[in-house]
Design an enzyme around this catalytic site. Structure first.
Site, short mmCIF file in Angstrom:
data_model
loop_
_atom_site.label_atom_id
_atom_site.label_comp_id
_atom_site.label_asym_id
_atom_site.label_seq_id
_atom_site.Cartn_x
_atom_site.Cartn_y
_atom_site.Cartn_z
N SER A 158 56.76 -16.04 -77.07
CA SER A 158 55.91 -14.89 -77.40
C SER A 158 55.38 -14.12 -76.20
CB SER A 158 54.76 -15.32 -78.29
OG SER A 158 54.03 -16.36 -77.67
N LYS A 192 52.41 -8.75 -78.48
CA LYS A 192 51.24 -8.00 -78.99
C LYS A 192 51.48 -6.50 -79.10
CE LYS A 192 48.09 -11.30 -79.47
NZ LYS A 192 47.60 -11.66 -80.81
N GLU A 230 39.43 -6.13 -80.50
CA GLU A 230 38.81 -7.34 -79.99
C GLU A 230 39.83 -8.04 -79.10
OE1 GLU A 230 40.41 -7.23 -82.85
OE2 GLU A 230 41.81 -8.87 -82.44
#
Lengths: 264, 394
Positions: free
Chosen positions: B373, B84, B106
């Site tokens: 990830s 991220k 968000e």
């Protein structure tokens, strides 16, 4: 002739301003929605917006969000609102009615089927806040393909500026000027350049200019009275309905007073 | 061709109030990624702050057991523990360049929120993270992390009080405050140019992975696998391989309790197109076109839609999308932990489960590259509950 355009022509002839309200359909149920429509017609409302509830109303503030949520919980669907519309028109009610809805509801129903159904039920206009000018082609093509199709009402915002001529070029019915940034129902904290903004729309618009978002009483719009041809009340009207237990007397009183003050 | 679209998907389904904002953003983004100074800054923070490049790890024991060479792209080793942050660094630098002083984001599980709060602290920007009240309850530790980093976590109680509602609220706030506020979207979703920006700032994953596999094996892999929620790590993992026709690309969606049960997050398995959060894409929706709640044991995949470029890659046939159930993912999580000493995020465990399935039809000299990830630390409570037989989601 489309009922909205007919009404706008009459108002212009009489030198009067338009008053438009918004109600979420199916709140608390669709029978009450019909009664509220009839009461407003009797009180002389100019146009009624009926909100089709959607699960994710991103252009709306807390009041309409809650209303949509409740209406969905009550089982209100687009199909049922179409039935209600047909019933309203069958009684001879000729008040102009606009559906306020989100594009997924239209898209999911099927664009061409949706347009045909609107024509069959007597829907006069559509307000779709998440369908900006650049994304309207698909729907507009379907609307243009059929006679007596509803008008897709165009919205402009305080920051639209150089986009205004493009948006208004083929606009019909009336133009909906959003009075502030953000969502519906935030009270009369209008955009700082409201007057100039409305005047800039008025200067290029061939059709009546309505102002909406945050309006509660006619006094809220009197400072910009010369720049607009009418006012739209949504969240405040819903609150008023709820506070008065959906009494038609309260509806009549509110509509009558607002119109009188707006045209004083 | 309309650059805002991927085939029939994408677009800008937002209120008129945001159209100018999106135009300016598109222009500024396009200028920034052509500006060597901007790229230099982005690369600097990825190296010095995030800790890139991260390894492409050869999972030797798994490879031996499953009879295919398995390589893991270690995004879990990034600062904050997942991919991220790659995107947040990029978007926050763009926000700074545009003179914005406030960031909003968000978050569902809290990973994107934590990454945004982290970068806001780094760059001295004000940060508000919107999070569903339900998710705040489920992810208390991440709420605390964001607050510790100086961010404000705004509880969202509307609708289902989860990620989609947090996204709605972020969009509403952005429409009101776009003048000084930049909205950092964490997944490959939203109105154009967001899906393109997220891809641009996540493609570093495959830029590195492609070079690394060529160095290690002297050839391209046979398959590349990643998990898909909104689709940010997967679009980053696929980006540089899309043009390599010999490489099979596979995305694993969250199958929840099984697509047939209705309790899943596999938006593409059903293939119903709709409009949400500013884009036209595949969505979970009911017969009236209202958006349905997704279900997955993994909060990061628990989203009712998917990025528009994935929708396009599905239809064009370039990428295969499959679904992996909660159970398959949890089994894979345990397997990777025990065999390699790597505890993956539950999201990434979906990709791992898919890799294990694919090895059945592959030989010893074939190669699969998978995007790992994120790391699993954040999921320990969920994993514990799952193995105790308690309910893990809704």
């Amino acid at each position: 002739m489309n009922r909205i355009e007919k009404k706008m022509a009459e108002l212009q002839e009489a030198g009067k301003k338009a008053f438009i309200t918004y109600t979420t359909a199916g709140l608390p149920d669709l029978d009450t929605t019909k009664k509220i429509v009839y009461a407003q017609e009797k009180a002389g409302i100019d146009v009624i917006e009926l909100g089709i509830p959607f699960s994710d109303p991103v252009a709306d503030g807390p009041v309409i969000q809650t209303a949509s949520y409740k209406a969905i919980q009550n089982g209100t669907t687009l199909r049922k609102v179409f039935d209600t519309m047909s019933e309203i028109r069958e009684t001879g009610c000729e008040v102009p009615i606009v559906f306020m809805m989100y594009y997924n509801t239209v898209y999911h129903y099927g664009i061409e089927a949706f347009v045909s159904k609107c024509i069959a039920c007597g829907v006069d206009g559509l307000i779709i806040p998440d369908l900006p000018f650049e994304e309207q082609k698909e729907l507009q093509t379907a609307l243009n393909a059929q006679e007596h199709a509803p008008i897709l009402i165009q919205l402009v915002a305080p920051v639209s500026k150089q986009r205004i001529p493009m948006i208004l070029e083929h606009a019909r019915g009336f133009v909906y000027c959003v009075s502030q940034m953000g969502v519906t129902g935030k009270g009369a904290n209008f955009h700082k350049d409201l007057k100039e903004y409305l005047a800039s729309v008025k200067a290029v618009s061939q059709i009546p200019v309505m102002m909406g978002f945050g309006i509660r009483t006619a006094a809220d719009v009197l400072p910009v009275k010369d720049e607009i041809d009418g006012a739209i009340v949504g969240s405040h009207f819903l609150k008023l309905l709820e506070e008065n237990n959906y009494s038609t007397d309260a509806v009549t009183e509110y509509v009558t007073t607002f119109q009188k003050e707006l045209n004083a | 061709m309309d650059k805002r679209y991927y085939g029939e998907f994408g677009g800008q389904y937002v209120s008129e109030s945001l159209m100018n904002t999106l135009d300016v953003l598109t222009e500024e983004f396009e200028k920034a990624i052509k500006d060597p100074e901007f790229i230099k800054q982005y690369d600097y923070y990825l190296k010095e702050y995030v800790g890139r490049e991260n390894p492409l790890y050869f999972a030797e024991k798994l490879s031996a057991k499953y009879g295919t060479k398995i390589y893991l792209k270690r995004e879990d080793l990034n600062h904050t523990g997942a991919h991220k942050i790659n995107n947040v660094i990029g978007q926050a630098l763009l926000a700074k360049r545009m003179g914005k002083t406030k960031l909003i984001a968000e978050t569902g599980a809290g990973q994107h929120g934590v990454a945004t709060a982290t970068v806001a602290a780094l760059f001295g920007m004000e940060c508000t993270v919107f999070m569903g009240a339900e998710d705040m309850e489920r992810q208390k530790l991440n709420v605390f992390r964001m607050e510790l980093l100086g961010a404000k976590v705004q509880s969202v109680t509307s609708g289902s009080a989860t990620l989609k509602d947090a996204t709605n609220e972020a969009i509403r706030t952005w429409a009101e405050k776009a003048e000084d506020t930049f909205y950092i979207i964490g997944s490959a979703v939203g109105p154009y140019p967001y899906p393109k920006m997220v891809k641009e700032f996540q493609k570093v994953i495959s830029v590195e992975a492609r070079r690394q596999i060529l160095e290690k094996e002297g050839r391209l892999p046979d398959a590349v696998v990643a998990c898909v929620g909104g689709g940010s790590n997967s679009i980053g993992m696929f980006a540089e391989f899309i043009a390599d026709e010999s490489v099979r690309l596979v995305g694993a969606e969250a199958g929840g309790l099984g697509v047939e049960t209705g309790k899943h997050a596999a938006a593409m398995a059903l293939g119903k197109t709709g409009i949400l959060h500013g884009m036209k894409t595949y969505l979970l929706q009911d017969e009236d076109g209202n958006i349905e709640l997704a279900h997955s044991i993994s909060a990061g995949l628990d989203y009712p839609g998917v990025g528009p470029e994935h929708a396009y890659l599905r239809d064009s046939g370039r990428v295969e999308y499959v679904s992996v159930t909660d159970k398959e993912a949890m089994d894979a999580l345990v397997e990777l932990s025990r065999m390699e000493g790597i505890i993956p995020a539950i999201e990434s465990a979906h990709a791992m489960a898919q890799v294990f399935k694919m090895t059945k039809n592959m030989s010893e000299d074939q190669i699969i590259v998978m995007c790992l990830s994120g790391r699993g630390d954040k999921d320990m409570m969920t994993v514990q509950k799952y193995f105790n037989g308690e309910e893990t989601n809704k």
